[in-house]
Write an enzyme that holds these catalytic residues in place. Structure first.
Site, PDB file in Angstrom:
ATOM      1  N   ARG A 156     -15.349  -2.372   6.197  1.00  0.00           N
ATOM      2  CA  ARG A 156     -15.548  -1.846   7.547  1.00  0.00           C
ATOM      3  C   ARG A 156     -16.934  -1.229   7.652  1.00  0.00           C
ATOM      4  O   ARG A 156     -17.526  -0.819   6.654  1.00  0.00           O
ATOM      5  CB  ARG A 156     -14.497  -0.784   7.888  1.00  0.00           C
ATOM      6  CG  ARG A 156     -13.081  -1.305   7.873  1.00  0.00           C
ATOM      7  CD  ARG A 156     -12.091  -0.203   8.197  1.00  0.00           C
ATOM      8  NE  ARG A 156     -10.739  -0.653   8.017  1.00  0.00           N
ATOM      9  CZ  ARG A 156      -9.765  -0.495   8.913  1.00  0.00           C
ATOM     10  NH1 ARG A 156     -10.020   0.110  10.057  1.00  0.00           N
ATOM     11  NH2 ARG A 156      -8.544  -0.933   8.664  1.00  0.00           N
ATOM     12  N   ARG A 187       0.853  -1.181   0.000  1.00  0.00           N
ATOM     13  CA  ARG A 187       0.000   0.000   0.000  1.00  0.00           C
ATOM     14  C   ARG A 187       0.888   1.228   0.000  1.00  0.00           C
ATOM     15  O   ARG A 187       1.820   1.329   0.789  1.00  0.00           O
ATOM     16  CB  ARG A 187      -0.934   0.014   1.209  1.00  0.00           C
ATOM     17  CG  ARG A 187      -2.085   1.011   1.061  1.00  0.00           C
ATOM     18  CD  ARG A 187      -3.051   0.954   2.228  1.00  0.00           C
ATOM     19  NE  ARG A 187      -3.759  -0.313   2.320  1.00  0.00           N
ATOM     20  CZ  ARG A 187      -4.757  -0.537   3.171  1.00  0.00           C
ATOM     21  NH1 ARG A 187      -5.142   0.407   4.003  1.00  0.00           N
ATOM     22  NH2 ARG A 187      -5.370  -1.710   3.198  1.00  0.00           N
ATOM     23  N   ASP A 236     -14.104   0.391   0.309  1.00  0.00           N
ATOM     24  CA  ASP A 236     -14.078  -0.976  -0.234  1.00  0.00           C
ATOM     25  C   ASP A 236     -15.010  -1.910   0.527  1.00  0.00           C
ATOM     26  O   ASP A 236     -14.981  -3.126   0.330  1.00  0.00           O
ATOM     27  CB  ASP A 236     -12.652  -1.530  -0.262  1.00  0.00           C
ATOM     28  CG  ASP A 236     -12.087  -1.793   1.124  1.00  0.00           C
ATOM     29  OD1 ASP A 236     -12.448  -1.064   2.061  1.00  0.00           O
ATOM     30  OD2 ASP A 236     -11.269  -2.725   1.276  1.00  0.00           O
ATOM     31  N   ASP A 240     -16.972   1.690   4.488  1.00  0.00           N
ATOM     32  CA  ASP A 240     -15.848   2.442   3.925  1.00  0.00           C
ATOM     33  C   ASP A 240     -15.748   2.156   2.425  1.00  0.00           C
ATOM     34  O   ASP A 240     -16.523   1.361   1.886  1.00  0.00           O
ATOM     35  CB  ASP A 240     -14.559   2.130   4.689  1.00  0.00           C
ATOM     36  CG  ASP A 240     -14.055   0.710   4.492  1.00  0.00           C
ATOM     37  OD1 ASP A 240     -14.851  -0.156   4.087  1.00  0.00           O
ATOM     38  OD2 ASP A 240     -12.863   0.463   4.767  1.00  0.00           O
ATOM     39  N   GLU A 275     -11.873  -6.415  15.131  1.00  0.00           N
ATOM     40  CA  GLU A 275     -10.814  -5.519  15.555  1.00  0.00           C
ATOM     41  C   GLU A 275     -11.448  -4.167  15.848  1.00  0.00           C
ATOM     42  O   GLU A 275     -12.476  -3.811  15.263  1.00  0.00           O
ATOM     43  CB  GLU A 275      -9.719  -5.390  14.492  1.00  0.00           C
ATOM     44  CG  GLU A 275     -10.171  -4.830  13.161  1.00  0.00           C
ATOM     45  CD  GLU A 275      -9.043  -4.763  12.136  1.00  0.00           C
ATOM     46  OE1 GLU A 275      -7.917  -5.169  12.462  1.00  0.00           O
ATOM     47  OE2 GLU A 275      -9.294  -4.297  11.011  1.00  0.00           O
ATOM     48  N   SER A 321     -10.956  -1.219  15.068  1.00  0.00           N
ATOM     49  CA  SER A 321     -11.087  -0.227  13.999  1.00  0.00           C
ATOM     50  C   SER A 321     -12.247  -0.599  13.065  1.00  0.00           C
ATOM     51  O   SER A 321     -12.079  -0.716  11.859  1.00  0.00           O
ATOM     52  CB  SER A 321      -9.781  -0.096  13.233  1.00  0.00           C
ATOM     53  OG  SER A 321      -9.312  -1.356  12.804  1.00  0.00           O
ATOM     54  N   SER A 362      -8.543   0.647   0.551  1.00  0.00           N
ATOM     55  CA  SER A 362      -9.569   0.702   1.588  1.00  0.00           C
ATOM     56  C   SER A 362      -9.964   2.139   1.912  1.00  0.00           C
ATOM     57  O   SER A 362     -10.468   2.854   1.056  1.00  0.00           O
ATOM     58  CB  SER A 362      -9.085  -0.052   2.830  1.00  0.00           C
ATOM     59  OG  SER A 362     -10.109  -0.197   3.764  1.00  0.00           O
TER      60      SER A 362
END
Length: 622
Positions: free
Chosen positions: A337, A73, A334, A332, A434, A436, A175
């Site tokens: 999330r 990334r 992609d 989000d 997780e 996040s 993402s």
């Protein structure tokens, strides 16, 4: 089969570039102009040469991409340290070389490629083009490729890898990163993000295969090769069918008066969240019109990350107020999330943290399992997972309810791989998360999945609404039963790797060599875990249970008052993240007391350990 070119090989037909006076840089420039066929990125390097901007050329060409969070990334643009046509080709050649060595049946099982909607006109880069070049490398070597014909959510790639029994897959996405970035995310045959040692081996193979092979630039193979198949419809249909395994109250969903607003944050989520709602018997959620369709410039948000809270959810919250919708869901770009907000009785909005949503979803999925379990079934074979920097509320729940809870290293690559191992051992994994805002409901996808999480939250909210409860009220009930787990997560920006290294080394040599802090402000340290070095003072011999990861920094402090705080570096962004949680026994202290104590700890953590003023750190604005 492609031949690996040595790093020094260059095309003698390339016109001699002017010397920069730096032999290493001259060689890198020559290699770039020899190998890159993208006129836009070639022009960027040529312009930097003409302008004599050697430091920028060096930063772009004399550094290489490395595997971070299960792949690559970086910013899009010219250079070996950026995401572009050439570096994606190099990565795929390395990946192919490793796969060919690892899987004798590579050409029978094939490979999956998906992409999101990111693009950058300045470099002629788009996720679709990078995906086509990824597929071209494999097709040119005789590998069948399942190439999605349009953009898809990231979870579709790991799902397709498992469904199609492919050896691996790649998703082109960055993402929720800034619009200038893109990424190359690799999934292994188990449907989880690639982990060590595979990531290191792929990178090693990539370094041996830098010069593009004949055919690697031929993106037309995606349209012409008989080895290319489009899995879009079959995978979408299968995914939605599997999703209904998480639907427990379809009749109630069909009758629910509760309304939902959904934002896809200018990404890929709109179509798929709409279909997921239909699969559960809901009418489709109300879409935020300005954010419904893909737009790689993300024009309505300062940051395309719904985790940033109420500020970036503004359009969705205002639309919900207009439409009388009490719950806002945001995926989000992609769609892996999920953020959730709920309007409270006074009209204000509560944006739930990832830890709070995990408490709700963990309780919900356990309750749903119990509603369908045969008489006498015990939860001892059930598992839930959370990362080491996430809330321990599921641990407290497991202690009371009798299921198994495990921690993993931060990142869903560790969560997915561990979930797969538990499944193979005969366990049932109900839920993983997780902090996040990444959630894995069930195991159809061994990665975080915003689409499935969105519709599971909708069913939970509808069920509670029928009982006269809100999500926030239920969360309070969960905490009152299992103990308040109050957490706070934020981060500091730091663009200097040396400063970051210095902060962590100071904490490892706190007043004396190889000595960690014994206190943080008024709070005594009970245990210290250093997952960079594999040390844990609470374990026999000081050896950490979780594997060490020397490529990243991570320290966790457990305090005498039951609080836990972790400091770690991000694998994808220039951040030092901190996570603090105060875990209380049920009924022992008021929430107000706990919140005051947590705030005191956080201030001490920042001032004593991070020293932002001295180190030039920039705190994320609340």
């Amino acid at each position: 089969m492609g031949e690996c070119g040595a790093a020094g090989d260059v095309n003698s037909n390339v016109l001699l570039a002017p010397s920069t006076g730096d032999a290493q840089l001259d060689k890198a420039v020559w290699q770039w102009l020899s190998w890159d066929k993208n006129q836009s990125t070639r022009a960027q390097v040529q312009e930097l040469l003409r302008a004599g901007r050697a430091p920028e050329l060096r930063a772009r060409l004399c550094r290489a991409l490395s595997f971070g969070t299960a792949g690559l990334r970086a910013a899009m643009g010219a250079g070996f340290s950026r995401i572009n046509d050439l570096t994606v080709i190099q990565a795929t050649q390395g990946l192919y070389s490793y796969l060919e060595r690892t899987f004798p049946d590579l050409r029978q099982r094939g490979f999956v490629v998906g992409y999101d909607t990111r693009a950058q006109a300045a470099s002629s880069c788009s996720s679709q083009r990078l995906a086509k070049l990824t597929a071209a490398v494999l097709l040119s070597q005789g590998v069948p490729v399942h190439f999605f014909s349009t953009y898809v959510p990231t979870p579709f790639v790991p799902y397709a890898v498992q469904q199609l029994q492919a050896v691996a897959g790649v998703m082109i996405t960055a993402s929720h990163n800034r619009k200038e970035d893109n990424g190359y995310k690799v999934y292994w045959e188990n449907g989880a993000q690639v982990t060590s040692p595979h990531d290191k081996e792929i990178l090693r193979c990539m370094e041996q295969c830098l010069e593009p092979w004949a055919g690697s630039w031929d993106e037309s193979l995606v349209e012409s090769s008989p080895l290319r198949q489009d899995p879009l419809q079959a995978i979408c249909d299968s995914y939605m069918q599997d999703l209904t395994k998480l639907c427990y109250h379809r009749e109630l969903n069909q009758q629910s008066p509760l309304r939902f607003v959904h934002s896809s944050f200018h990404g890929v989520g709109h179509r798929y969240v709409q279909e997921a709602f239909r699969a559960f018997g809901f009418p489709p959620p109300i879409a935020v019109p300005e954010q419904r369709d893909p737009d790689p410039d993300f024009p309505t948000v300062s940051c395309p990350n719904p985790e940033e809270g109420e500020a970036v959810l503004e359009l969705a919250l205002r639309l919900a107020e207009q439409e009388g919708a009490r719950v806002v869901l945001a995926t989000d770009p992609d769609a892996d999330r999920l953020a959730v907000a709920e309007q409270q009785q006074g009209g204000s909005w509560k944006v739930f943290s990832g830890n709070e949503l995990a408490a709700l979803l963990g309780w919900w999925l356990l309750s749903c399992w119990r509603s369908r379990a045969p008489p006498g079934a015990q939860p001892c074979q059930l598992c839930m997972l959370g990362t080491a920097v996430s809330s321990k509320v599921l641990r407290a729940m497991a202690q009371q309810e009798g299921f198994h809870f495990e921690e993993t290293l931060p990142g869903f690559k560790w969560v997915g791989s561990r979930a797969k191992a538990l499944l193979e051992a005969g366990r049932e994994v109900l839920f993983a998360f997780e902090e996040s805002i990444g959630f894995m409901c069930g195991t159809s996808v061994l990665d975080k999945d915003g689409v499935s999480a969105a519709v599971v939250v909708a069913e939970l909210a509808s069920f509670l609404h029928a009982q006269g409860l809100s999500l926030a009220q239920k969360l309070t009930e969960v905490y009152e039963r299992y103990g308040y787990h109050l957490s706070r997560t934020s981060y500091f920006l730091c663009h200097d790797p040396g400063t970051v290294q210095g902060i962590f080394e100071r904490l490892r040599n706190f007043g004396a060599p190889r000595t960690y802090p014994g206190r943080c402000g008024a709070f005594g340290v009970r245990h210290l875990r250093d997952l960079t070095r594999g040390y844990d003072s609470s374990q026999p011999g000081g050896k950490a249970v979780l594997p060490a990861s020397r490529s990243s920094q991570m320290l966790t402090f457990t305090f005498q008052n039951g609080a836990e705080a972790s400091l770690r570096t991000s694998g994808t962004e220039p951040k030092i993240k901190f996570y603090a949680e105060l875990c209380a026994q049920p009924g022992h202290r008021s929430r107000q007391e706990l919140e005051a104590e947590l705030e005191q700890l956080i201030q001490a953590l920042i001032e004593d350990f991070l020293q932002p003023a001295k180190n030039g750190l920039t705190w994320r604005s609340p």
